[in-house]
Design an enzyme around this catalytic site. Structure first.
Site, PDB file in Angstrom:
ATOM      1  CE  LYS A 196      -3.628   2.459   2.430  1.00  0.00           C
ATOM      2  NZ  LYS A 196      -4.653   2.413   3.468  1.00  0.00           N
ATOM      3  NE  ARG A 206      -5.670   9.752   3.198  1.00  0.00           N
ATOM      4  CZ  ARG A 206      -4.368   9.932   3.066  1.00  0.00           C
ATOM      5  NH1 ARG A 206      -3.870  11.167   3.028  1.00  0.00           N
ATOM      6  NH2 ARG A 206      -3.545   8.897   2.991  1.00  0.00           N
ATOM      7  CE  LYS A 218      -3.598   8.046   6.680  1.00  0.00           C
ATOM      8  NZ  LYS A 218      -4.748   7.135   6.511  1.00  0.00           N
ATOM      9  CD  GLU A 234       5.701  -4.116   3.638  1.00  0.00           C
ATOM     10  OE1 GLU A 234       5.131  -5.046   4.246  1.00  0.00           O
ATOM     11  OE2 GLU A 234       6.061  -3.063   4.210  1.00  0.00           O
ATOM     12  CE  LYS A 249      -6.083   1.899  -0.610  1.00  0.00           C
ATOM     13  NZ  LYS A 249      -6.658   1.923   0.705  1.00  0.00           N
ATOM     14  CB  SER A 275     -11.283   7.367  -3.668  1.00  0.00           C
ATOM     15  OG  SER A 275     -10.059   7.797  -3.090  1.00  0.00           O
ATOM     16  CE1 TYR A 314     -14.901   3.449  -2.979  1.00  0.00           C
ATOM     17  CE2 TYR A 314     -12.864   3.702  -4.239  1.00  0.00           C
ATOM     18  CZ  TYR A 314     -13.521   3.581  -3.029  1.00  0.00           C
ATOM     19  OH  TYR A 314     -12.800   3.578  -1.865  1.00  0.00           O
TER      20      TYR A 314
HETATM   21  C1  PBG Z   1      -6.815   3.812   5.317  1.00  0.00           C
HETATM   22  C2  PBG Z   1      -7.428   3.571   3.991  1.00  0.00           C
HETATM   23  C3  PBG Z   1      -7.318   4.410   2.877  1.00  0.00           C
HETATM   24  C4  PBG Z   1      -8.035   3.825   1.845  1.00  0.00           C
HETATM   25  C5  PBG Z   1      -8.572   2.649   2.338  1.00  0.00           C
HETATM   26  N1  PBG Z   1      -8.192   2.498   3.662  1.00  0.00           N
HETATM   27  C6  PBG Z   1      -6.684   5.710   2.679  1.00  0.00           C
HETATM   28  C7  PBG Z   1      -5.564   6.150   3.481  1.00  0.00           C
HETATM   29  O1  PBG Z   1      -4.590   5.409   3.662  1.00  0.00           O
HETATM   30  O2  PBG Z   1      -5.646   7.269   3.953  1.00  0.00           O
HETATM   31  C8  PBG Z   1      -8.144   4.442   0.479  1.00  0.00           C
HETATM   32  C9  PBG Z   1      -9.119   3.872  -0.456  1.00  0.00           C
HETATM   33  C10 PBG Z   1      -9.410   4.749  -1.624  1.00  0.00           C
HETATM   34  O3  PBG Z   1      -8.787   5.796  -1.857  1.00  0.00           O
HETATM   35  O4  PBG Z   1     -10.338   4.392  -2.361  1.00  0.00           O
HETATM   36  N2  PBG Z   1      -6.772   2.771   6.193  1.00  0.00           N
END
Ligand code: PBG
Length: 327
Positions: A196, A206, A218, A234, A249, A275, A314
């Protein structure tokens, strides 16, 4: 000299094109992310994600029912909760009567055939908007493990079919596996967010959760977009920690990572079409600059071609509306 080998012969009409088509997408490959909210009475569209909503506990049942009718059976649930309930321990995530756990129970009661994937991470419940416990402005890995273990167990008790740690703490997959097994949840699987990345493509998500970090970013836990060998590290760890499915991701800017995963593991691979990737397509389509359906289909297929077995998107419901059916 005229060419003897002519690849165009295999493209000359739709029949032969279909016969030689290498990759296919079906509704069985898709997971639909759904947002549930304690702050809305029915449903409320997310500003930066047209067509995607935060649903109340009751409205989410209708949404799931309509997806099931389209053949879409797997759902990744994310909670949106009131700021007042957020703290540095993500306490609300373990509240039996709270929105998330009670919604999972309700869904599994009404639709036992649905497959519910729960989010194991602190950010939806964190007053700092981080995925871990904050100690002196830093994210404490091992204190976070303790909370993630309890959260995963509470979700399994509520009926989750699969838990999905999206936090990127070290060692959490193995830690969660041990806790689930100790408590007779050997049948609950783990979808690991293995690679990720610290990505700007999460912006609209968010917005959906009101979960943007209150300080810093992050990057001390999510991966540097410049790295691919580190993703293999990982992967090695999550395999050793007994993940059932490994995930990359975001998806689109990381198709190379999906393809590397494919060459390095026999485990199923998931990819999260996040997203921001959705929002870009929607925005350009709204402007009339691209053909939304064709771009959507091409993107989803490209993720499969790269090597993913499973896609979180989505677009899943739209896609299923066009092509899905009950099997
Ligand atoms: C955080 C989390 C995130 C997403 C899923 N779980 C975003 C982040 O790390 O701030 C993002 C999913 C998306 O953008 O569709 N645990």
């Amino acid at each position: 000299m005229l060419p003897i080998r002519r690849p165009r012969r295999n493209r000359k009409n739709a029949v032969i094109r279909n016969l030689v088509q290498e990759n296919h997408l079906t509704v069985n490959d898709l997971i639909y992310p759904i947002f549930v909210s304690s702050e809305t009475t029915d449903k409320e569209e997310i500003r930066s994600m047209p067509g995607i909503y935060r649903f109340s506990k009751d409205a989410v049942l209708k949404e799931i029912e309509s997806c099931l009718q389209l053949g879409l059976k797997a759902f990744a649930l994310f909670p949106h909760i009131n700021e007042r309930l957020k703290d540095n321990q993500a306490s609300e995530s373990m509240n039996e009567k709270g929105l998330y756990l009670s919604t999972i129970r309700l869904i599994k009661e009404k639709f036992p055939e649905s497959f519910i994937i729960t989010d194991v991470a602190m950010d939806p419940y964190s007053s700092f908007g981080h995925d871990g416990v904050v100690v002196n402005n830093e994210i404490d890995n091992d204190k976070t493990l303790d909370i993630l273990g309890k959260m995963a167990l509470a979700q399994a008790q509520a009926g989750a079919d699969m838990v999905a740690p999206s936090d990127m703490m070290d060692g959490r997959v193995g830690y969660i596996r041990t806790i689930l097994d100790k408590n007779q949840f050997t049948h609950v699987s783990i979808l690991a967010y293995t690679a990720k990345y610290a990505s700007a493509f999460y912006g609209p998500f968010r917005d959906a959760l009101d979960s943007a970090p209150k300080f810093g970013d992050k990057k001390t836990y999510q991966m540097n977009p410049a790295n691919s060998r580190e993703a293999m590290l990982e992967l090695e760890l999550d395999i050793a920690e007994n993940a059932d499915i490994v995930m990359v991701k975001p998806a689109l800017a990381y198709l190379d990572i999906i393809s590397m995963f494919r060459q390095h593991t026999y485990l199923p691979i998931a990819a999260y079409n996040v997203s921001g990737e959705y929002a870009m397509v929607k925005a350009a389509a709204f402007k009339g600059w691209i053909d939304e359906k064709r771009v959507r289909d091409e993107i989803l297929l490209s993720i499969k071609r790269a090597g993913a077995d499973i896609i979180l998107s989505y677009f899943a419901k739209d896609w299923a509306t066009d092509y899905g059916k009950v099997q």
